[in-house]
Design an enzyme around this catalytic site. Structure first.
Site, PDB file in Angstrom:
ATOM      1  N   ASP A 199      50.442  92.080 -11.761  1.00 60.54           N
ATOM      2  CA  ASP A 199      51.834  91.832 -11.339  1.00 60.54           C
ATOM      3  C   ASP A 199      51.835  90.662 -10.364  1.00 60.54           C
ATOM      4  OD1 ASP A 199      54.648  92.210 -10.501  1.00 60.54           O
ATOM      5  OD2 ASP A 199      54.444  94.217 -11.322  1.00 60.54           O
ATOM      6  N   PHE A 227      52.705  86.523 -15.606  1.00 58.33           N
ATOM      7  CA  PHE A 227      52.526  86.515 -17.064  1.00 58.33           C
ATOM      8  C   PHE A 227      53.273  85.368 -17.737  1.00 58.33           C
ATOM      9  CE2 PHE A 227      55.455  90.407 -16.567  1.00 58.33           C
ATOM     10  CZ  PHE A 227      56.649  89.719 -16.754  1.00 58.33           C
ATOM     11  N   HIS A 245      62.289  94.021 -22.047  1.00 59.34           N
ATOM     12  CA  HIS A 245      63.765  94.003 -22.013  1.00 59.34           C
ATOM     13  C   HIS A 245      64.330  93.089 -20.913  1.00 59.34           C
ATOM     14  CE1 HIS A 245      64.721  97.606 -19.069  1.00 59.34           C
ATOM     15  NE2 HIS A 245      63.851  96.778 -18.557  1.00 59.34           N
TER      16      HIS A 245
HETATM   17  C1  SAM Z   1      61.282  96.393 -14.680  1.00 62.83           C
HETATM   18  S1  SAM Z   1      59.800  96.380 -13.791  1.00 62.83           S
HETATM   19  C2  SAM Z   1      58.791  97.464 -14.724  1.00 62.83           C
HETATM   20  C3  SAM Z   1      57.761  98.171 -13.901  1.00 62.83           C
HETATM   21  C4  SAM Z   1      56.843  99.163 -14.615  1.00 62.83           C
HETATM   22  N1  SAM Z   1      56.090  98.561 -15.681  1.00 62.83           N
HETATM   23  C5  SAM Z   1      57.596 100.364 -15.123  1.00 62.83           C
HETATM   24  O1  SAM Z   1      57.821 100.484 -16.333  1.00 62.83           O
HETATM   25  O2  SAM Z   1      57.991 101.217 -14.306  1.00 62.83           O
HETATM   26  C6  SAM Z   1      59.201  94.780 -14.176  1.00 62.83           C
HETATM   27  C7  SAM Z   1      57.912  94.422 -13.486  1.00 62.83           C
HETATM   28  O3  SAM Z   1      57.510  93.117 -13.959  1.00 62.83           O
HETATM   29  C8  SAM Z   1      57.007  92.402 -12.862  1.00 62.83           C
HETATM   30  N2  SAM Z   1      57.118  90.962 -13.114  1.00 62.83           N
HETATM   31  C9  SAM Z   1      58.233  90.205 -13.159  1.00 62.83           C
HETATM   32  N3  SAM Z   1      57.938  88.929 -13.416  1.00 62.83           N
HETATM   33  C10 SAM Z   1      56.577  88.877 -13.535  1.00 62.83           C
HETATM   34  C11 SAM Z   1      55.672  87.825 -13.819  1.00 62.83           C
HETATM   35  N4  SAM Z   1      56.095  86.598 -14.023  1.00 62.83           N
HETATM   36  N5  SAM Z   1      54.339  88.128 -13.880  1.00 62.83           N
HETATM   37  C12 SAM Z   1      53.897  89.406 -13.676  1.00 62.83           C
HETATM   38  N6  SAM Z   1      54.728  90.446 -13.414  1.00 62.83           N
HETATM   39  C13 SAM Z   1      56.056  90.171 -13.344  1.00 62.83           C
HETATM   40  C14 SAM Z   1      57.875  92.838 -11.710  1.00 62.83           C
HETATM   41  O4  SAM Z   1      57.253  92.553 -10.470  1.00 62.83           O
HETATM   42  C15 SAM Z   1      58.018  94.331 -11.988  1.00 62.83           C
HETATM   43  O5  SAM Z   1      57.008  95.067 -11.396  1.00 62.83           O
END
Ligand code: SAM
Length: 336
Positions: A199, A227, A245
């Site tokens: 993350d 990512f 999503h």
């Molecule tokens: C909606 S949350 C989902 C969290 C977890 N996977 C769950 O299902 O409970 C989205 C996650 O993606 C991470 N995220 C957003 N942009 C990102 C990036 N560019 N690289 C890595 N992680 C990222 C956010 O920090 C967050 O923890």
């Protein structure tokens, strides 16, 4: 023939009454208070600082909604509210409701504007293009958001940890791991698994706290990165919960391709969230989640199992399947 009836219309139309009553109870930590010991009306009213005009109706409404019980003038938690809404228990899922109360509830009042303009109605409205930048700019908001993710994901995390054939694999990476609850539950249920949570760097300390609280620091590590800009860490299983999503179709496809590249032959890719049924007519939660993405993101949307399986096949996965997890959640599995 069933006669048309108004009750479902009224129940949903005024559903926000019940919703906000529960959200305010969580905000005031009512269930945490009652988990210590049951209390009578006067004491509970005093502890929460409620006006005498509101207290009795508020507590009794929660009894009628089945979030509290009342026996001999004493209020008690139900077994569910005691387990899931007592802040001091590791099983607490109220983070999601705290975020629903402080962010989503006011943002959803702008739904009609979002429907007409196609534009998000959250912090992005002030000009920040990436929702995560806005949330992560404030440490308290970041912590609240990451805990909220654990709240919404716990049931599915447990189902994946127990139901997926983990004995075939040795390593797993959870991409966009937030607090790290998925990889934590997988590692707890499968002592042979070595796990990584990937993350943004800001998430690291909150992830490590959660992993340490579950005594998994030896086996579950944090890998900081984005990512969007980097390849994903390699592992036998790549997981993404509530990630695809958030993004538009092009980024969704890019993330599916990166998952493919991170896996060995035979490796598995697990995508899970409230996957919409292929007919787009029964998983109301999944469809409403997609409207939530309209409110929360620049161009994200939820999708069906067939959509996701199609992106996987396009990326080269040789086999795909959709499996129901719990409630509105399903996982789409791709095998490389
Ligand atoms: C909606 S949350 C989902 C969290 C977890 N996977 C769950 O299902 O409970 C989205 C996650 O993606 C991470 N995220 C957003 N942009 C990102 C990036 N560019 N690289 C890595 N992680 C990222 C956010 O920090 C967050 O923890």
């Amino acid at each position: 023939m069933n006669e048309p009836r108004p009750d479902h219309i009224l129940q949903v139309g005024l559903g926000f009454w019940a919703s906000k009553t529960l959200l305010s109870a969580v905000e005031m930590e009512l269930f945490t208070e009652l988990a210590k010991h049951p209390e009578n009306l006067e004491t509970l009213q005093g502890r929460l600082g409620l006006h005498p005009r509101s207290a009795r109706d508020f507590f009794d409404a929660l009894v009628a909604l089945k979030f509290l019980e009342r026996r001999d003038g004493q209020y008690y938690n139900t077994p569910s509210t005691d387990l899931f809404l007592d802040k001091r228990k590791p099983s607490y899922i109220g983070g999601l409701l705290e975020m629903a109360n402080s962010r989503l509830y006011p943002f959803w009042s702008q739904l009609t504007t979002a429907l007409r303009t196609g534009l998000p109605q959250n912090e992005i409205k002030n000009g920040t293009p990436n929702p995560f930048t806005a949330i992560y700019a404030e440490p308290a908001r970041l912590r609240e958001f990451l805990k909220a993710m654990t709240g919404i994901s716990r049931g599915a995390n447990l189902a994946i940890a127990r139901g997926f054939p983990w004995s075939k694999y040795r390593t797993a990476v959870d991409v966009g791991t937030a607090q790290g609850d998925l990889i934590t539950q997988v590692a707890l249920a499968n002592p042979h698994i070595e796990g990584t949570g990937f993350d943004l760097p800001e998430v690291g300390p909150i992830f490590e706290e959660h992993v340490e609280a579950n005594r998994l620091s030896g086996r579950v590590k944090f890998s900081p990165g984005s990512f969007v800009d980097q390849p994903l860490p390699k592992a036998d299983v790549v997981m993404m919960g509530h990630i695809l999503h958030d993004w538009n179709l092009e980024t969704k496809r890019m993330l599916v391709r990166k998952a493919y590249e991170a896996l060995p032959d035979g490796g598995a890719y697990i995508v899970y969230e409230s996957i919409i049924d292929d007919d787009r007519s029964t998983n109301a939660f999944g469809l409403l989640m997609s409207l939530n993405m309209l409110i929360e993101t620049a161009d994200g949307f939820d999708y069906t199992g067939a959509d996701c399986a199609g992106w996987m096949t396009e990326a080269g996965f040789r086999e795909t399947r959709v499996e129901h997890l719990i409630g509105p959640d399903s996982m789409v599995i791709g095998i490389k």
